[in-house]
Design a protein around this motif. Structure first.
Motif, PDB file in Angstrom:
ATOM      1  N   ASN A  70       0.869  -1.131  -0.213  1.00  0.00           N
ATOM      2  CA  ASN A  70      -0.009  -0.034   0.031  1.00  0.00           C
ATOM      3  C   ASN A  70       0.906   1.466  -0.206  1.00  0.00           C
ATOM      4  O   ASN A  70       0.474   2.253  -0.894  1.00  0.00           O
ATOM      5  CB  ASN A  70      -0.940  -0.066   1.178  1.00  0.00           C
ATOM      6  N   ARG A  71       1.972   1.266   0.758  1.00  0.00           N
ATOM      7  CA  ARG A  71       2.889   2.489   1.047  1.00  0.00           C
ATOM      8  C   ARG A  71       3.442   2.843  -0.423  1.00  0.00           C
ATOM      9  O   ARG A  71       3.670   3.870  -0.701  1.00  0.00           O
ATOM     10  CB  ARG A  71       3.927   2.211   1.999  1.00  0.00           C
ATOM     11  N   ILE A  72       3.995   1.613  -1.246  1.00  0.00           N
ATOM     12  CA  ILE A  72       4.715   2.000  -2.318  1.00  0.00           C
ATOM     13  C   ILE A  72       4.060   2.089  -3.411  1.00  0.00           C
ATOM     14  O   ILE A  72       4.609   2.734  -4.409  1.00  0.00           O
ATOM     15  CB  ILE A  72       5.807   0.702  -2.740  1.00  0.00           C
ATOM     16  N   SER A  73       2.683   1.863  -3.316  1.00  0.00           N
ATOM     17  CA  SER A  73       1.831   2.144  -4.481  1.00  0.00           C
ATOM     18  C   SER A  73       1.091   3.575  -4.713  1.00  0.00           C
ATOM     19  O   SER A  73       0.527   3.935  -5.804  1.00  0.00           O
ATOM     20  CB  SER A  73       0.638   1.065  -4.581  1.00  0.00           C
ATOM     21  N   VAL A  74       1.221   4.361  -4.028  1.00  0.00           N
ATOM     22  CA  VAL A  74       0.656   5.702  -3.883  1.00  0.00           C
ATOM     23  C   VAL A  74       0.900   6.599  -5.051  1.00  0.00           C
ATOM     24  O   VAL A  74      -0.040   7.075  -5.665  1.00  0.00           O
ATOM     25  CB  VAL A  74       1.131   6.551  -2.339  1.00  0.00           C
ATOM     26  N   VAL A 129       6.714  10.745 -18.266  1.00  0.00           N
ATOM     27  CA  VAL A 129       6.570  11.057 -17.189  1.00  0.00           C
ATOM     28  C   VAL A 129       8.052  11.007 -16.470  1.00  0.00           C
ATOM     29  O   VAL A 129       8.185   9.917 -16.360  1.00  0.00           O
ATOM     30  CB  VAL A 129       5.462  10.585 -16.441  1.00  0.00           C
ATOM     31  N   LEU A 130       8.733  12.105 -16.298  1.00  0.00           N
ATOM     32  CA  LEU A 130      10.088  11.961 -15.867  1.00  0.00           C
ATOM     33  C   LEU A 130       9.864  12.262 -14.144  1.00  0.00           C
ATOM     34  O   LEU A 130       9.525  13.382 -13.847  1.00  0.00           O
ATOM     35  CB  LEU A 130      11.086  12.719 -16.550  1.00  0.00           C
ATOM     36  N   ILE A 131      10.359  11.382 -13.517  1.00  0.00           N
ATOM     37  CA  ILE A 131      10.361  11.678 -11.954  1.00  0.00           C
ATOM     38  C   ILE A 131      11.834  11.853 -11.392  1.00  0.00           C
ATOM     39  O   ILE A 131      12.597  11.178 -11.438  1.00  0.00           O
ATOM     40  CB  ILE A 131       9.576  10.658 -11.202  1.00  0.00           C
ATOM     41  N   ASP A 132      11.932  13.002 -10.563  1.00  0.00           N
ATOM     42  CA  ASP A 132      13.345  13.360 -10.026  1.00  0.00           C
ATOM     43  C   ASP A 132      12.833  13.031  -8.508  1.00  0.00           C
ATOM     44  O   ASP A 132      11.769  13.169  -7.716  1.00  0.00           O
ATOM     45  CB  ASP A 132      13.315  14.956 -10.004  1.00  0.00           C
ATOM     46  N   THR A 133      14.052  12.477  -7.983  1.00  0.00           N
ATOM     47  CA  THR A 133      13.898  11.736  -6.641  1.00  0.00           C
ATOM     48  C   THR A 133      15.055  12.434  -5.774  1.00  0.00           C
ATOM     49  O   THR A 133      16.267  12.732  -6.172  1.00  0.00           O
ATOM     50  CB  THR A 133      13.975  10.222  -6.859  1.00  0.00           C
ATOM     51  N   PRO A 134      14.885  12.214  -4.244  1.00  0.00           N
ATOM     52  CA  PRO A 134      15.867  12.666  -3.499  1.00  0.00           C
ATOM     53  C   PRO A 134      16.913  11.654  -3.396  1.00  0.00           C
ATOM     54  O   PRO A 134      16.829  10.473  -3.781  1.00  0.00           O
ATOM     55  CB  PRO A 134      15.352  12.760  -2.163  1.00  0.00           C
ATOM     56  N   PRO A 135      18.435  12.098  -2.751  1.00  0.00           N
ATOM     57  CA  PRO A 135      19.490  11.079  -2.845  1.00  0.00           C
ATOM     58  C   PRO A 135      19.361  10.321  -1.592  1.00  0.00           C
ATOM     59  O   PRO A 135      20.136  10.286  -0.720  1.00  0.00           O
ATOM     60  CB  PRO A 135      20.583  12.219  -2.621  1.00  0.00           C
ATOM     61  N   THR A 136      18.273   9.434  -1.515  1.00  0.00           N
ATOM     62  CA  THR A 136      17.966   8.369  -0.414  1.00  0.00           C
ATOM     63  C   THR A 136      17.434   7.204  -1.079  1.00  0.00           C
ATOM     64  O   THR A 136      17.134   7.093  -2.068  1.00  0.00           O
ATOM     65  CB  THR A 136      17.085   9.093   0.490  1.00  0.00           C
ATOM     66  N   LYS A 152      11.125   4.769  -3.375  1.00  0.00           N
ATOM     67  CA  LYS A 152      10.255   3.435  -3.262  1.00  0.00           C
ATOM     68  C   LYS A 152       9.136   3.536  -4.678  1.00  0.00           C
ATOM     69  O   LYS A 152       8.756   2.818  -5.431  1.00  0.00           O
ATOM     70  CB  LYS A 152       9.802   2.750  -1.974  1.00  0.00           C
ATOM     71  N   ASN A 153       8.452   4.662  -3.956  1.00  0.00           N
ATOM     72  CA  ASN A 153       7.083   5.200  -4.825  1.00  0.00           C
ATOM     73  C   ASN A 153       7.259   5.497  -6.303  1.00  0.00           C
ATOM     74  O   ASN A 153       6.846   5.080  -7.112  1.00  0.00           O
ATOM     75  CB  ASN A 153       6.516   6.335  -3.993  1.00  0.00           C
ATOM     76  N   ALA A 154       8.634   6.045  -6.261  1.00  0.00           N
ATOM     77  CA  ALA A 154       8.823   6.705  -7.923  1.00  0.00           C
ATOM     78  C   ALA A 154       9.446   5.277  -8.685  1.00  0.00           C
ATOM     79  O   ALA A 154       8.677   5.041  -9.621  1.00  0.00           O
ATOM     80  CB  ALA A 154      10.196   7.431  -7.826  1.00  0.00           C
ATOM     81  N   GLU A 207      19.489  -2.919  -3.086  1.00  0.00           N
ATOM     82  CA  GLU A 207      18.775  -2.864  -1.778  1.00  0.00           C
ATOM     83  C   GLU A 207      17.623  -2.292  -2.219  1.00  0.00           C
ATOM     84  O   GLU A 207      16.452  -2.582  -1.101  1.00  0.00           O
ATOM     85  CB  GLU A 207      19.639  -1.979  -0.810  1.00  0.00           C
ATOM     86  N   GLU A 208      17.161  -1.793  -3.072  1.00  0.00           N
ATOM     87  CA  GLU A 208      15.736  -1.014  -3.261  1.00  0.00           C
ATOM     88  C   GLU A 208      14.882  -1.673  -4.624  1.00  0.00           C
ATOM     89  O   GLU A 208      13.967  -2.160  -4.527  1.00  0.00           O
ATOM     90  CB  GLU A 208      15.944   0.550  -3.694  1.00  0.00           C
ATOM     91  N   VAL A 209      15.767  -1.661  -5.811  1.00  0.00           N
ATOM     92  CA  VAL A 209      14.926  -2.181  -6.900  1.00  0.00           C
ATOM     93  C   VAL A 209      14.705  -3.660  -6.849  1.00  0.00           C
ATOM     94  O   VAL A 209      13.804  -4.276  -7.203  1.00  0.00           O
ATOM     95  CB  VAL A 209      15.713  -1.693  -8.453  1.00  0.00           C
ATOM     96  N   GLY A 210      15.790  -4.552  -6.698  1.00  0.00           N
ATOM     97  CA  GLY A 210      15.748  -5.815  -6.553  1.00  0.00           C
ATOM     98  C   GLY A 210      14.623  -6.230  -5.498  1.00  0.00           C
ATOM     99  O   GLY A 210      13.891  -7.146  -6.087  1.00  0.00           O
ATOM    100  N   PRO A 211      14.500  -6.044  -4.189  1.00  0.00           N
ATOM    101  CA  PRO A 211      13.267  -6.285  -3.387  1.00  0.00           C
ATOM    102  C   PRO A 211      12.074  -5.915  -3.999  1.00  0.00           C
ATOM    103  O   PRO A 211      11.167  -6.605  -3.836  1.00  0.00           O
ATOM    104  CB  PRO A 211      13.620  -5.681  -2.105  1.00  0.00           C
ATOM    105  N   LEU A 212      12.114  -4.690  -4.454  1.00  0.00           N
ATOM    106  CA  LEU A 212      10.403  -4.164  -5.163  1.00  0.00           C
ATOM    107  C   LEU A 212      10.297  -5.325  -6.156  1.00  0.00           C
ATOM    108  O   LEU A 212       9.046  -5.697  -6.632  1.00  0.00           O
ATOM    109  CB  LEU A 212      10.834  -3.035  -5.839  1.00  0.00           C
ATOM    110  N   VAL A 213      11.151  -5.923  -7.306  1.00  0.00           N
ATOM    111  CA  VAL A 213      10.945  -6.718  -8.057  1.00  0.00           C
ATOM    112  C   VAL A 213      10.396  -8.058  -7.504  1.00  0.00           C
ATOM    113  O   VAL A 213       9.657  -8.787  -7.949  1.00  0.00           O
ATOM    114  CB  VAL A 213      11.996  -6.941  -9.191  1.00  0.00           C
ATOM    115  N   GLU A 214      11.296  -8.537  -6.646  1.00  0.00           N
ATOM    116  CA  GLU A 214      11.236  -9.897  -6.247  1.00  0.00           C
ATOM    117  C   GLU A 214      10.070 -10.031  -5.238  1.00  0.00           C
ATOM    118  O   GLU A 214       9.304 -11.150  -5.320  1.00  0.00           O
ATOM    119  CB  GLU A 214      12.435 -10.404  -5.435  1.00  0.00           C
TER     120      GLU A 214
END
Length: 304
Positions: A145-149, A164-171, A177-179, A206-213
């Motif tokens: 639910n959190r990552i889908s907003v 649609v191009l998304i800029d993100t903070p350096p974290t 995760k949402n982006a 650490e971020e993309v891998g878990p979101l995919v899996e």
């Protein structure tokens, strides 16, 4: 800027291959890697080519938003003072981002950020609660639910744009995760320094891998983009390391050099009215946009 026959042909050829709107995030877990510069200029060039582009500033620092508004004022033909009536967080709370879209120049639009967007994680906590993986039984449900907003709010409006191009903070955070979860493609940006390259690996592992899996993220890394390259052995060594780690075919063909002129963009807005602005535009950022378009066409052609 008047559309040329060459640019019209580029857009026509692209749309013959890619028949869906695409959301693209520029990412790295480290700061100072050129994400915002890439978003600024890539969106500007694509819009000038004739593509319809929406920039979503998902960074509470709002540096991209400031540049976009300066660009709007720079190219404005009247003395009207523009005021942002609603912030990014307000649009998210009201579950409607369409009311936040601001026209910048022909074909270029922006959903601006604001310092109050720093409260996005608190809003998610209030709405869905929080959970720790491996401890809370409902972790998967809450985290999904959190990552889908952001995805749920972008999807209804993206049909009006090519990109649609998304800029993100350096974290690595709720923002990134949402982006990522909202994106069809990700550009991995890094400055030609070792810790910046490490940020690429950290983000992917650490971020993309878990979101995919774990959550079924369907995104592709459209390319690894070294930028701010200076003439020197360290920079060249880091690029060589990137080629060894990710494969030469996964790096953009047009590595972005260090261009001093882009440092003035946050003060003036995007334009090509001076010699140096036009030179950087033509020699650095147009090739980047063409490289980006070609890479997208290859991915989309393979996915058909």
């Amino acid at each position: 800027m008047e559309l040329t026959k060459e640019n019209l042909q580029i857009v026509y050829n692209y749309r013959n291959v890619v028949n869906r709107p695409l959301t693209v995030t520029v990412a790295n877990s480290k700061g100072g890697v050129g994400k915002t510069t890439i978003i600024r200029y890539l969106s500007y060039v694509l819009a000038n080519m004739g593509f319809r582009v929406l920039v979503v500033d998902a960074d509470p620092q709002a540096n991209t938003s400031k540049t976009m508004l300066l660009t709007k004022n720079y190219h404005s033909k009247d003395d009207e003072i523009f005021i942002i009536e609603k912030t990014m967080l307000a649009g998210i709370v009201e579950k409607d981002l369409s009311q936040l879209v601001i026209p910048i120049i022909d074909n270029l639009f922006c959903i601006p950020s604001h310092v109050d967007f720093k409260n996005f994680p608190k809003y998610l906590n209030k709405l869905y609660g929080d959970a720790i993986e491996g401890i809370d039984d409902n972790y998967m449900e809450i985290e999904k639910n959190r990552i889908s907003v952001l995805k749920n709010l972008i999807d209804p409006i993206k049909k009006d744009y090519d990109f649609v191009l998304i800029d993100t903070p350096p974290t690595m955070s709720d923002f990134t995760k949402n982006a990522a979860f909202a994106s069809d493609y990700i550009i991995m940006a890094f400055q030609t320094q070792s810790d910046s390259l490490d940020g690429v690996e950290d983000y992917l592992n650490e971020e993309v891998g878990p979101l995919v899996e774990k959550f079924g993220l369907k995104t592709e890394i459209v390319g690894i983009l070294p930028n701010q390259l200076s003439k020197g052995s360290i920079d060249n060594t880091v690029v060589a390391d990137a080629i060894e780690k990710f494969g030469e075919q996964n790096l953009f063909d047009n590595i972005l050099p260090f261009v001093k002129r882009v440092q003035s963009t946050p003060r003036t807005g995007l334009n090509i009215d001076t010699y140096w602005d036009k030179l950087a535009y033509d020699e650095v950022f147009v090739p980047l946009a063409q490289d980006f378009i070609n890479r997208i066409k290859i991915f989309e052609g393979e996915n058909k």
